[in-house]
Design a protein around this motif. Structure first.
Motif, PDB file in Angstrom:
ATOM      1  N   THR A 593       0.841  -1.195   0.000  1.00 40.59           N
ATOM      2  CA  THR A 593       0.000   0.000   0.000  1.00 40.59           C
ATOM      3  C   THR A 593       0.877   1.247   0.000  1.00 40.59           C
ATOM      4  O   THR A 593       1.968   1.262   0.579  1.00 40.59           O
ATOM      5  N   PHE A 594       0.372   2.286  -0.645  1.00 40.96           N
ATOM      6  CA  PHE A 594       1.085   3.554  -0.739  1.00 40.96           C
ATOM      7  C   PHE A 594       0.129   4.696  -0.426  1.00 40.96           C
ATOM      8  O   PHE A 594      -1.063   4.626  -0.729  1.00 40.96           O
ATOM      9  N   SER A 595       0.662   5.737   0.160  1.00 42.73           N
ATOM     10  CA  SER A 595      -0.147   6.892   0.507  1.00 42.73           C
ATOM     11  C   SER A 595      -0.641   7.593  -0.749  1.00 42.73           C
ATOM     12  O   SER A 595       0.118   7.802  -1.700  1.00 42.73           O
ATOM     13  N   ALA A 596      -1.921   7.953  -0.748  1.00 40.50           N
ATOM     14  CA  ALA A 596      -2.515   8.677  -1.875  1.00 40.50           C
ATOM     15  C   ALA A 596      -3.502   9.688  -1.333  1.00 40.50           C
ATOM     16  O   ALA A 596      -4.194   9.424  -0.340  1.00 40.50           O
ATOM     17  N   SER A 597      -3.585  10.837  -1.963  1.00 45.21           N
ATOM     18  CA  SER A 597      -4.496  11.876  -1.485  1.00 45.21           C
ATOM     19  C   SER A 597      -4.923  12.771  -2.627  1.00 45.21           C
ATOM     20  O   SER A 597      -4.216  12.907  -3.630  1.00 45.21           O
ATOM     21  N   GLY A 598      -6.099  13.353  -2.444  1.00 41.53           N
ATOM     22  CA  GLY A 598      -6.616  14.298  -3.423  1.00 41.53           C
ATOM     23  C   GLY A 598      -6.683  15.687  -2.826  1.00 41.53           C
ATOM     24  O   GLY A 598      -6.434  15.890  -1.635  1.00 41.53           O
ATOM     25  N   ASP A 599      -7.028  16.660  -3.648  1.00 37.52           N
ATOM     26  CA  ASP A 599      -7.117  18.041  -3.159  1.00 37.52           C
ATOM     27  C   ASP A 599      -8.491  18.643  -3.429  1.00 37.52           C
ATOM     28  O   ASP A 599      -8.634  19.840  -3.621  1.00 37.52           O
ATOM     29  N   ILE A 600      -9.512  17.769  -3.412  1.00 37.16           N
ATOM     30  CA  ILE A 600     -10.878  18.224  -3.657  1.00 37.16           C
ATOM     31  C   ILE A 600     -11.626  18.261  -2.337  1.00 37.16           C
ATOM     32  O   ILE A 600     -11.815  17.227  -1.694  1.00 37.16           O
ATOM     33  N   SER A 601     -12.046  19.432  -1.908  1.00 38.32           N
ATOM     34  CA  SER A 601     -12.755  19.586  -0.640  1.00 38.32           C
ATOM     35  C   SER A 601     -13.975  20.461  -0.831  1.00 38.32           C
ATOM     36  O   SER A 601     -14.059  21.243  -1.782  1.00 38.32           O
ATOM     37  N   ASP A 602     -14.931  20.339   0.102  1.00 35.75           N
ATOM     38  CA  ASP A 602     -16.070  21.242   0.079  1.00 35.75           C
ATOM     39  C   ASP A 602     -15.773  22.445   0.980  1.00 35.75           C
ATOM     40  O   ASP A 602     -14.684  22.556   1.571  1.00 35.75           O
ATOM     41  N   LEU A 608     -13.576  15.369  -0.496  1.00 34.81           N
ATOM     42  CA  LEU A 608     -14.653  14.756  -1.274  1.00 34.81           C
ATOM     43  C   LEU A 608     -14.212  13.517  -2.038  1.00 34.81           C
ATOM     44  O   LEU A 608     -15.029  12.648  -2.345  1.00 34.81           O
ATOM     45  N   VAL A 609     -12.920  13.433  -2.348  1.00 35.67           N
ATOM     46  CA  VAL A 609     -12.398  12.275  -3.064  1.00 35.67           C
ATOM     47  C   VAL A 609     -11.243  11.684  -2.266  1.00 35.67           C
ATOM     48  O   VAL A 609     -10.281  12.377  -1.946  1.00 35.67           O
TER      49      VAL A 609
END
Length: 719
Positions: A593-602, A608-609
Motif C-alpha cells: 500500500t502507498f499513501s494517496a491523497s486528493g485536493d478536492i474539498s467542500d 470529497l475524493v
C-alpha cells in the motif's frame, strides 16, 4: 439475481467516456517512494459468520446460496461467538461430560470426533448477575434483584486464589446496583449466599453514570461502609445516619469465606468466589427497613451489574433453539471457508479452560485448519475489568498451548469503539483498559501468548448517520489503530478487525449507496494505516429487517425472502466485489500500500475524493477512488510521485476501469423492506490513457483504475 442496466457494449462506452485529455481537474497524488503497509488478500480480506436463525442455517449451508455469497470475493472466514454476549455457556459440541455425576455443573464438550456437529446452542447461566449488558439487550435478568431467595449470583471461581495463585484482593469481585435516578439511601440489606464475602466495602458513585462513563466520577465508601468480619447470612447495613442522594451503589469484595454453595463440596469450584441471593437498598428508621428496589424476574427489575459469573449450569438451562451457532463440522465442510484456515473462538468469560482445550483438540483431530483463536468475546461489553480478563486469558492460553504450542491466540475482541476504552481507575490511577490488560501480561511474563490484537469496528452510532458521517471514516479507523499502539501494544503484534460494519444496529444506510462508499473507504484506510486483516460482517444473508428509526436494512450483502431465499444483491455486495476482485489481485500474493491523497474539498473542509493505492503482485498499480460527493462528479488528474527523486509517473497504455455508484444502484425503501433498482452491476472497460488524461469520477461512486505507470521519459516504473 437480476442486473438491470445497459448492454456490455453500452457499458464500455459509458466507462470509456469518463476519461478526457482536454483539461486538468484537481489532482490525486500517489507517493511511491515507500510503502505504508503490505497484506495478502487470502489472509487479510475476510468475512464473519455469526449466530443466526436455525431456519437460515438450513438454507445457507447448502449449494444454492454458496456461489452467490462466494462471488463477493471475501477470502478467510472468522467464526463469531454470540453466546458470551448473551451470558450463556456454549456447548460447541452437544456431546460431552458434566462435572457433576448427576448431569449438571461444568460441561466439557467431547474432543472425540464421532457424530457430525451441525448445530450448537447456548445455555443461559443460572447464576447471572446482569440485568442487561451490551449484548443481552432485553433478554434475561439478574438473580440479584429477581425476588427469589432460592436463586443467586455467583462470581467466576477461576478468578479465585486457587486458580490465579494470587490473593483474592488482587482480583476483587463486585456487584453494582443502578437505581436509575438518585434516591435517598442510608442502608443496604444483603442476603448472602455461599461463599460470602468476609471483607468488602459498600460504596456510592459521585458522578452521573458509573457504567458508561467510568472516569467521570469516583467510588467513595459510605461513612459506615467498610466491613472486615463478614459472616454471611442476611445482614442489614446502616451505611450512614442521614440518607444520601445516590444512584449507583457498589459492593467491592476482597476476601471470600470459601464456603460451599448449594451445589455441594464435591467440586472445589462450588466453594470459590462470592454469592449473593438478593439485594435490597433503601432507608432505615424507627419503623424498620424500607426497600427502594424493584424485585422481579425480568427486565423490569432494579438494574444490576456484576464483575463475573460462574459458568455452572445444567441441561434445563438450554436456551431457545430458534437461533444457533453453526456446528463446526457444518461450518468447515460447507465451502464458505474456501479450504483456507479459519479464525475460531473459544468461550472464555463463561467457559472453562478444559472445554476450550477440548474444542481445539476436536478441530485438530478433524484436521480443520485454524489460523487464529479469539479468546472470549467483547469483555468490555460485559464490563469485565482488564485484570480479570487478562487472568482468564492466561489460564486459557496455558490450557490451549498444552494442546498445540503453535496456536496463535488473541484478544480482547473489543466492541466497536472510536476512542480508548476506559475503566474505573486502578490503585495507580490508570484508566486505559488496553494499557492495563497489556501491563498484566507483561508483569506475568506472558506477552508471547498474545499473537494478535483483535477488535470490532462499528464507527457510527445508530440512528445518527448523516451523509456527512461518510467523511469521518478514514480518520476514525486510522485513529483507533494508533490508540492501541499508544496504549502500549508492541509494534510487532498485528491488529485485526474481526467484525465490522457501519453501525451495530443496521438500517437503511447499510443498504443504500452510502454503505458501499463507506466499505471502500474503511478497507482502504485500514490497510493504509497499518492494519493486518479485516473481516466484513455479516458474510451470510440476514435479510432486510427493521433497524434504526424503523428504517429497513441489513448486515449483509443480499435481500432475501422470508424463507431465506436470496433475492438481490445490496450495495455492499458490489463494493465487496470491487475491493476483492478489482482493486486487489485475489490469492496469496503480497500487496503493497502507498499513501494517496486528493485536493478536492467542500466549503466545510471535507475531502470529497479519497484514494487508496496498491502495487499488486502482477506488477500493476491499482488505485481505488471514492467520490463521496452525492451531488457532483469530479474530474481528477492522477500522478505518481517519488518524493526522494522528485520524479513523476502516470498511468499509461491500457488501463482497466471499474466504476460503481448511484448511477448503477439505487435503494428504494418500503414498509416491508425495500429493493434496489437499478441493482448493478459495476461497469467495466479497458481504456487507453496517458500522462495528460483527466478522469471523471461519477457522483457517489467507487472507481478502480488498474494498469502500468510510466515516467515522463516513457520509462516504465511498474516494479
Amino acid at each position: 439475481m437480476s442486473h438491470r442496466g445497459t448492454s456490455l457494449v453500452q457499458a464500455i462506452l459509458i466507462v470509456a467516456s469518463i476519461v478526457s485529455t482536454t483539461v486538468y481537474g484537481q489532482t490525486v497524488r500517489v507517493e511511491t517512494d515507500h510503502a505504508t503497509n503490505s497484506f495478502i488478500p487470502n489472509q487479510a480480506l475476510g468475512a464473519g459468520i455469526d449466530r443466526m436463525p436455525a431456519a437460515a442455517v438450513e438454507k445457507y449451508f447448502s449449494q444454492p446460496a454458496l456461489p452467490a455469497v462466494l462471488a463477493a470475493g471475501w477470502q478467510p472466514v472468522t467464526y463469531r461467538q454470540n453466546t458470551e454476549l448473551a451470558v450463556e455457556a456454549w456447548h460447541w459440541n452437544p456431546q460431552g461430560t458434566w462435572s457433576d455425576p448427576g448431569g449438571k455443573g461444568y460441561f466439557i464438550g467431547s474432543a472425540i470426533p464421532t457424530e457430525t456437529i451441525k448445530h450448537s446452542y447456548g445455555y443461559p447461566l443460572p447464576h447471572r448477575g446482569f440485568t442487561r449488558n451490551e449484548g443481552t439487550e432485553t433478554r434475561g435478568f439478574s438473580r440479584l434483584t429477581d425476588g427469589d431467595l432460592n436463586t443467586y449470583w455467583k462470581s467466576n471461581p477461576y478468578l479465585s486464589k486457587a486458580f490465579t495463585g494470587e490473593e483474592d484482593s488482587l482480583h476483587p469481585q463486585w456487584v453494582v446496583i443502578d437505581l436509575a435516578t438518585p434516591q435517598p439511601i442510608n442502608a443496604l440489606r444483603i442476603a448472602w449466599g455461599d461463599p460470602y464475602a468476609k471483607q468488602y466495602v459498600v460504596q456510592y458513585w459521585t458522578g452521573d453514570e458509573a457504567i458508561k462513563f467510568p472516569t467521570k466520577g469516583a467510588w467513595v465508601a459510605f461513612p459506615s461502609g467498610v466491613f472486615s468480619t463478614g459472616k454471611g447470612g442476611t445482614v442489614t447495613l446502616q451505611l450512614t445516619q442521614a440518607p444520601m442522594q445516590v444512584r449507583f451503589v457498589r459492593i467491592w469484595m476482597t476476601e471470600s469465606s470459601n464456603s460451599c454453595d448449594s451445589h455441594g463440596p464435591a467440586d472445589p469450584r462450588n466453594c470459590l468466589g462470592y454469592a449473593i441471593r438478593e439485594l435490597y437498598i433503601g432507608t432505615t428508621d424507627q419503623n424498620g427497613f424500607h426497600d427502594a428496589a424493584r424485585h422481579t424476574p425480568d427486565q423490569d427489575q432494579t438494574t444490576t451489574f456484576c464483575s463475573s459469573i460462574d459458568p455452572w449450569h445444567e441441561p434445563k438451562d438450554l436456551g431457545s433453539n430458534q437461533h444457533e451457532q453453526v456446528g463446526f463440522d457444518l461450518f468447515y465442510n460447507s465451502g464458505y471457508t474456501r479450504g483456507l484456515p479459519a479464525m475460531v473462538p473459544i468461550a472464555m468469560l463463561y467457559g472453562t479452560p478444559e472445554d476450550a482445550a477440548a474444542e481445539i483438540a476436536y478441530l485438530e483431530k478433524r484436521k480443520y485448519p485454524i489460523s487464529y483463536v479469539e479468546m472470549g468475546e467483547e469483555p468490555d461489553g460485559q464490563y469485565t475489568l482488564p485484570e480479570d480478563y487478562a487472568e482468564l486469558y492466561l489460564q486459557f492460553a496455558t490450557a490451549l498451548h498444552r494442546v498445540d504450542p503453535n496456536l496463535k491466540l488473541g484478544g480482547p475482541v473489543y466492541t466497536g469503539q472510536n476512542e480508548d476504552i476506559v475503566v474505573w481507575p486502578d490503585a495507580q490511577g490508570k484508566i486505559s483498559w488496553t494499557g492495563r490488560f497489556l501491563d498484566y501480561l507483561k508483569s506475568h511474563g506472558r506477552m508471547q501468548d498474545l499473537a494478535f490484537f483483535p477488535f470490532e469496528h462499528y464507527p457510527y452510532e445508530p440512528c445518527k448517520v448523516n451523509w456527512s458521517s461518510l467523511y469521518d471514516e478514514p480518520t476514525l479507523v486510522s485513529h483507533i489503530l494508533q490508540v492501541w499502539r499508544d496504549d502500549g501494544l508492541p509494534s510487532d503484534i498485528p491488529m485485526f478487525i474481526t467484525e465490522s460494519n457501519i453501525t451495530w444496529n443496521g438500517g437503511e444506510s447499510s443498504v443504500d449507496i452510502f454503505g458501499a462508499l463507506w466499505l471502500a473507504d474503511y478497507v482502504g484506510a485500514f490497510f493504509n494505516a497499518g492494519g493486518e486483516a479485516l473481516y466484513y460482517f455479516h458474510y451470510l444473508p440476514l435479510g432486510v429487517h427493521e433497524g434504526c428509526n424503523e428504517s429497513m436494512g441489513t448486515f449483509g450483502m443480499f435481500t432475501t425472502t422470508k424463507d431465506y431465499e436470496i433475492q438481490q444483491p445490496t450495495s455492499q455486495f458490489f463494493a465487496s466485489q470491487i475491493i476483492n476482485t478489482e482493486w486487489v489481485q485475489p490469492g496469496s500474493g503480497v500487496h503493497k500500500t502507498f499513501s494517496a491523497s486528493g485536493d478536492i474539498s467542500d466549503a466545510a473542509g471535507h475531502s470529497l475524493v479519497t484514494a487508496y493505492a496498491l502495487l499488486r503482485p502482477d506488477a500493476q498499480w491499482s488505485l481505488m477512488l471514492v467520490n463521496r460527493d452525492q451531488e457532483n462528479p469530479h474530474k481528477v488528474h492522477i500522478e505518481f510521485k517519488d518524493e526522494a527523486s522528485g520524479g513523476k509517473s502516470f498511468f499509461t497504455g491500457p488501463v482497466a476501469v471499474t466504476t460503481f455508484g448511484s448511477a448503477q444502484y439505487q435503494w428504494h425503501p418500503t414498509k416491508e423492506g425495500g429493493f434496489p433498482d437499478p441493482d448493478g452491476p459495476a461497469l467495466k472497460a479497458a481504456v487507453n490513457v496517458g500522462e495528460d488524461t483527466v478522469y471523471q469520477l461519477p457522483k457517489a461512486s467507487i472507481t478502480v483504475l488498474r494498469g502500468a505507470i510510466a515516467a515522463l521519459s516513457g520509462r516504465s516504473t511498474a516494479h
